[in-house]
Design a protein around this motif. Structure first.
Motif, PDB file in Angstrom:
ATOM      1  N   THR A 229       0.818  -1.211   0.000  1.00 55.79           N
ATOM      2  CA  THR A 229       0.000   0.000   0.000  1.00 55.79           C
ATOM      3  C   THR A 229       0.857   1.268   0.000  1.00 55.79           C
ATOM      4  OG1 THR A 229      -0.178  -0.146   2.421  1.00 55.79           O
ATOM      5  CG2 THR A 229      -1.982  -1.078   1.129  1.00 55.79           C
ATOM      6  N   ARG A 230       2.005   1.235   0.673  1.00 57.20           N
ATOM      7  CA  ARG A 230       2.842   2.428   0.755  1.00 57.20           C
ATOM      8  C   ARG A 230       3.695   2.640  -0.502  1.00 57.20           C
ATOM      9  NH1 ARG A 230       3.371   4.554   5.994  1.00 57.20           N
ATOM     10  NH2 ARG A 230       1.385   4.143   7.019  1.00 57.20           N
ATOM     11  N   TYR A 231       4.127   1.546  -1.129  1.00 52.71           N
ATOM     12  CA  TYR A 231       5.092   1.677  -2.221  1.00 52.71           C
ATOM     13  C   TYR A 231       4.607   1.133  -3.557  1.00 52.71           C
ATOM     14  CZ  TYR A 231       8.536   3.071   1.253  1.00 52.71           C
ATOM     15  OH  TYR A 231       9.208   3.747   2.233  1.00 52.71           O
ATOM     16  N   ALA A 232       3.324   0.866  -3.667  1.00 56.54           N
ATOM     17  CA  ALA A 232       2.810   0.307  -4.916  1.00 56.54           C
ATOM     18  C   ALA A 232       3.020   1.255  -6.099  1.00 56.54           C
ATOM     19  CB  ALA A 232       1.327  -0.028  -4.770  1.00 56.54           C
ATOM     20  N   VAL A 233       2.763   2.544  -5.891  1.00 53.17           N
ATOM     21  CA  VAL A 233       2.952   3.505  -6.981  1.00 53.17           C
ATOM     22  C   VAL A 233       4.425   3.553  -7.388  1.00 53.17           C
ATOM     23  CG1 VAL A 233       2.837   5.938  -7.629  1.00 53.17           C
ATOM     24  CG2 VAL A 233       0.947   4.900  -6.368  1.00 53.17           C
ATOM     25  N   ASN A 234       5.321   3.635  -6.406  1.00 52.56           N
ATOM     26  CA  ASN A 234       6.747   3.655  -6.699  1.00 52.56           C
ATOM     27  C   ASN A 234       7.185   2.379  -7.403  1.00 52.56           C
ATOM     28  OD1 ASN A 234       6.784   6.061  -5.385  1.00 52.56           O
ATOM     29  ND2 ASN A 234       7.985   5.391  -3.637  1.00 52.56           N
ATOM     30  N   PHE A 235       6.621   1.239  -6.967  1.00 50.21           N
ATOM     31  CA  PHE A 235       6.975  -0.038  -7.589  1.00 50.21           C
ATOM     32  C   PHE A 235       6.602  -0.052  -9.074  1.00 50.21           C
ATOM     33  CE2 PHE A 235       5.413  -4.189  -9.028  1.00 50.21           C
ATOM     34  CZ  PHE A 235       6.589  -4.927  -8.962  1.00 50.21           C
ATOM     35  N   LEU A 236       5.398   0.391  -9.381  1.00 45.56           N
ATOM     36  CA  LEU A 236       4.962   0.386 -10.777  1.00 45.56           C
ATOM     37  C   LEU A 236       5.781   1.368 -11.618  1.00 45.56           C
ATOM     38  CD1 LEU A 236       1.085   0.159 -10.338  1.00 45.56           C
ATOM     39  CD2 LEU A 236       2.672  -1.657 -10.928  1.00 45.56           C
ATOM     40  N   GLU A 237       6.173   2.467 -11.015  1.00 42.09           N
ATOM     41  CA  GLU A 237       7.046   3.411 -11.723  1.00 42.09           C
ATOM     42  C   GLU A 237       8.426   2.812 -11.976  1.00 42.09           C
ATOM     43  OE1 GLU A 237       6.362   8.011 -11.059  1.00 42.09           O
ATOM     44  OE2 GLU A 237       6.606   6.992  -9.136  1.00 42.09           O
ATOM     45  N   ASP A 238       9.017   2.227 -10.940  1.00 40.01           N
ATOM     46  CA  ASP A 238      10.385   1.722 -11.036  1.00 40.01           C
ATOM     47  C   ASP A 238      10.487   0.418 -11.824  1.00 40.01           C
ATOM     48  OD1 ASP A 238      11.153   3.865  -9.521  1.00 40.01           O
ATOM     49  OD2 ASP A 238      11.313   2.754  -7.635  1.00 40.01           O
ATOM     50  N   ALA A 239       9.544  -0.495 -11.586  1.00 45.43           N
ATOM     51  CA  ALA A 239       9.634  -1.819 -12.206  1.00 45.43           C
ATOM     52  C   ALA A 239       9.044  -1.849 -13.608  1.00 45.43           C
ATOM     53  CB  ALA A 239       8.931  -2.849 -11.321  1.00 45.43           C
ATOM     54  N   TRP A 240       8.002  -1.051 -13.850  1.00 40.38           N
ATOM     55  CA  TRP A 240       7.331  -1.086 -15.149  1.00 40.38           C
ATOM     56  C   TRP A 240       7.636   0.139 -16.004  1.00 40.38           C
ATOM     57  CZ3 TRP A 240       1.570  -2.922 -14.357  1.00 40.38           C
ATOM     58  CH2 TRP A 240       1.580  -4.176 -13.721  1.00 40.38           C
ATOM     59  N   GLY A 241       8.071   1.214 -15.358  1.00 39.22           N
ATOM     60  CA  GLY A 241       8.336   2.424 -16.105  1.00 39.22           C
ATOM     61  C   GLY A 241       7.087   3.158 -16.557  1.00 39.22           C
ATOM     62  N   ALA A 388      15.589  -4.935  -8.719  1.00 36.74           N
ATOM     63  CA  ALA A 388      15.613  -4.894  -7.260  1.00 36.74           C
ATOM     64  C   ALA A 388      14.210  -4.666  -6.701  1.00 36.74           C
ATOM     65  CB  ALA A 388      16.556  -3.789  -6.790  1.00 36.74           C
ATOM     66  N   SER A 389      13.415  -3.835  -7.377  1.00 37.59           N
ATOM     67  CA  SER A 389      12.038  -3.585  -6.946  1.00 37.59           C
ATOM     68  C   SER A 389      11.220  -4.868  -6.991  1.00 37.59           C
ATOM     69  CB  SER A 389      11.393  -2.518  -7.834  1.00 37.59           C
ATOM     70  OG  SER A 389      12.099  -1.301  -7.763  1.00 37.59           O
ATOM     71  N   LYS A 390      11.384  -5.633  -8.069  1.00 43.54           N
ATOM     72  CA  LYS A 390      10.619  -6.871  -8.221  1.00 43.54           C
ATOM     73  C   LYS A 390      11.018  -7.910  -7.179  1.00 43.54           C
ATOM     74  CE  LYS A 390       9.616  -6.491 -13.187  1.00 43.54           C
ATOM     75  NZ  LYS A 390       9.711  -7.167 -14.503  1.00 43.54           N
ATOM     76  N   VAL A 391      12.314  -8.094  -6.997  1.00 42.16           N
ATOM     77  CA  VAL A 391      12.784  -9.094  -6.038  1.00 42.16           C
ATOM     78  C   VAL A 391      12.378  -8.714  -4.616  1.00 42.16           C
ATOM     79  CG1 VAL A 391      14.836 -10.152  -5.013  1.00 42.16           C
ATOM     80  CG2 VAL A 391      14.704  -9.835  -7.492  1.00 42.16           C
ATOM     81  N   SER A 392      12.463  -7.429  -4.293  1.00 42.41           N
ATOM     82  CA  SER A 392      12.128  -6.973  -2.943  1.00 42.41           C
ATOM     83  C   SER A 392      10.659  -7.163  -2.625  1.00 42.41           C
ATOM     84  CB  SER A 392      12.515  -5.495  -2.778  1.00 42.41           C
ATOM     85  OG  SER A 392      13.892  -5.315  -2.958  1.00 42.41           O
ATOM     86  N   ILE A 393       9.787  -6.755  -3.535  1.00 44.91           N
ATOM     87  CA  ILE A 393       8.351  -6.897  -3.268  1.00 44.91           C
ATOM     88  C   ILE A 393       7.940  -8.362  -3.284  1.00 44.91           C
ATOM     89  CG2 ILE A 393       7.363  -6.758  -5.605  1.00 44.91           C
ATOM     90  CD1 ILE A 393       6.162  -4.753  -2.560  1.00 44.91           C
ATOM     91  N   ALA A 394       8.605  -9.187  -4.147  1.00 45.68           N
ATOM     92  CA  ALA A 394       8.307 -10.619  -4.160  1.00 45.68           C
ATOM     93  C   ALA A 394       8.706 -11.262  -2.835  1.00 45.68           C
ATOM     94  CB  ALA A 394       9.035 -11.292  -5.323  1.00 45.68           C
ATOM     95  N   THR A 395       9.853 -10.845  -2.288  1.00 47.28           N
ATOM     96  CA  THR A 395      10.296 -11.378  -1.001  1.00 47.28           C
ATOM     97  C   THR A 395       9.314 -11.032   0.103  1.00 47.28           C
ATOM     98  OG1 THR A 395      12.614 -11.160  -1.694  1.00 47.28           O
ATOM     99  CG2 THR A 395      12.187 -11.385   0.666  1.00 47.28           C
ATOM    100  N   VAL A 396       8.836  -9.799   0.099  1.00 48.02           N
ATOM    101  CA  VAL A 396       7.866  -9.381   1.109  1.00 48.02           C
ATOM    102  C   VAL A 396       6.557 -10.154   0.952  1.00 48.02           C
ATOM    103  CG1 VAL A 396       6.523  -7.442   1.992  1.00 48.02           C
ATOM    104  CG2 VAL A 396       8.906  -7.098   1.337  1.00 48.02           C
ATOM    105  N   VAL A 397       6.117 -10.364  -0.294  1.00 42.52           N
ATOM    106  CA  VAL A 397       4.890 -11.132  -0.537  1.00 42.52           C
ATOM    107  C   VAL A 397       5.029 -12.551   0.015  1.00 42.52           C
ATOM    108  CG1 VAL A 397       3.511 -12.225  -2.355  1.00 42.52           C
ATOM    109  CG2 VAL A 397       4.058  -9.789  -2.500  1.00 42.52           C
TER     110      VAL A 397
END
Length: 422
Positions: A229-241, A388-397
């Motif tokens: 919830t806190r970093y979803a927007v940043n994740f989509l920006e960083d991982a998907w562009g 790094a964004s993908k691996v980090s969020i996958a680890t948290v999931v």
């Protein structure tokens, strides 16, 4: 069950006020109520208007749960609701940062304090066979409050918005108290406190195997949600562009799927319970978490064509996000339902207060864990930011594997841990 309507509206009102902060903190600073230069005011506001009030509120949450059990849940709801309302009206009237800090602290204490009383009153006044829906109403209202809070902050001045919501919270608190009093009046359960409340009984409840398992579950349950919830927007920006606008659209749709998951999880489990399946809630939760983890991993690791914002590229991973959040959320109302069924009525509010502390801690730790892991992968291992964004969020999931394991454990613990209702 009519009292659930007023309860939902009250929860919606104060969560709208809670989430409105994100949209109005800059206007408050521009008006001079929040001190600091442009690059530092967010840190100052975050510390004194969010972090410190939250710490104070969390420290008082267990005492508030004890008060709810000993003095009465309805009385505690009245006190906490009025405290929230007064705090919000004070925010709207604040002319100094000190008054603003005090107002936000009153609101935070009321918001934390009302939680165990509300959760306990749902268990007291809603039959076991419909309790999943009862808790789904609460959780769905918290989710709807997010877009409403942002919209309120954007459409109204912050003073008018907080004043209006404060008055609304006070009015809805009185409506909830009246409706709950009627609901308790038709039951064998009293609306007041419990004279036989004992510290030894609380300790026995909190340390029972089923409750300990659920407390572990909720801590690990909250960490992925906090990060997402806190970093979803940043994740989509960083991982998907993709742009923040595209990311915000996807997340708005995802919030709808979360609401659907709350309701579906509660209703499906209630149906299984009414059909005589004692383990119905556990089975629905197991299915939801197992499927949710798989789908969410597919979403975060999706080989998205970086920078492509076409509908054809966005649709498949967006669908995975919606499905993953919906399935995972099936478990949410059932966690509270199961907890309410393995704790004696006279200790429910106190145990729910402990439960809420661990839930809040999980939501707080998750974003830090994600950020730290991402930084380590980039700085120490040389990962690209998208990877790094993908691996980090996958680890948290993957931390949801702990709740999954707890639900497996509950297949044996839950049936023998249920307490007699009444």
């Amino acid at each position: 069950m009519r009292h659930l309507v007023f309860l939902a509206l009250l929860v919606l009102a104060y969560f709208t006020a809670n989430y409105m902060y994100a949209a109005v903190v800059k206007p408050m600073w521009r008006e001079g109520v929040i001190p600091g230069r442009e690059f530092e005011y967010e840190a100052i506001a975050g510390l004194y208007l969010v972090t410190i009030p939250s710490i104070i509120a969390i420290a008082l949450s267990v005492p508030m749960g004890v008060v709810a059990d000993k003095v009465g849940k309805v009385k505690t709801i009245l006190f906490s609701g009025l405290l929230m309302g007064v705090g919000l009206v004070m925010v709207g009237a604040s002319t100094s940062f000190l008054l603003l800090s005090v107002a936000f602290t009153l609101f935070a204490v009321g918001m934390q304090g009302v939680y165990p009383a509300l959760m306990g009153s749902i268990a007291d006044t809603v039959p076991v066979s419909k309790r999943g829906l009862g808790y789904a109403v609460y959780y769905a209202s918290t989710v709807v409050g997010y877009p409403l809070g942002l919209a309120t902050g954007l459409l109204l001045s912050w003073r008018l918005g907080y004043t209006f919501l404060g008055a609304l919270v006070i009015a809805l608190t009185l409506a909830v108290v009246a409706a709950l009093s009627r609901a308790y009046g038709g039951l064998r359960v009293e609306a007041g406190g419990v004279s036989e409340y004992r510290a030894s009984g609380v300790l026995k409840s909190v340390t029972s195997p089923a409750v300990v398992a659920l407390l572990v579950l909720i801590f690990f349950w909250g960490m992925p949600w906090g990060a997402i919830t806190r970093y979803a927007v940043n994740f989509l920006e960083d991982a998907w562009g993709v742009s923040r606008e595209r990311a915000a659209t996807i997340l708005t749709l995802a919030s709808i799927s979360i609401i659907a998951g709350h309701v579906a999880g509660g209703v499906l489990a209630d149906r299984r319970v009414r059909a005589g399946d004692v383990l119905g809630r556990v089975k629905v939760s197991l299915l939801g978490v197992a499927v949710g983890i798989a789908v969410m991993l597919s979403f975060v690791l999706y080989p998205y064509p970086y920078g492509d914002e076409s509908l054809a590229s966005l649709l498949p991973p967006a669908a995975l996000a919606l499905l993953g959040m919906m399935f995972t959320t099936l478990s949410y109302p059932n966690i509270s339902s199961v907890l309410s069924e393995v704790v004696r009525r006279e200790y429910r509010a106190t145990v729910f207060a402990v439960f809420n502390i661990l839930n809040s801690l999980g939501w707080a730790v998750g974003p830090t864990l994600y950020g730290a892991l991402k930084a380590f992968l980039v700085e120490s291992l040389g990962y690209s930011i998208p990877w790094a964004s993908k691996v980090s969020i996958a680890t948290v999931v993957l931390l949801w594997l702990v709740p999954l394991a707890v639900w497996v454990l509950m297949l044996g613990l839950y049936p023998k841990s249920r307490v007699e209702e009444g």
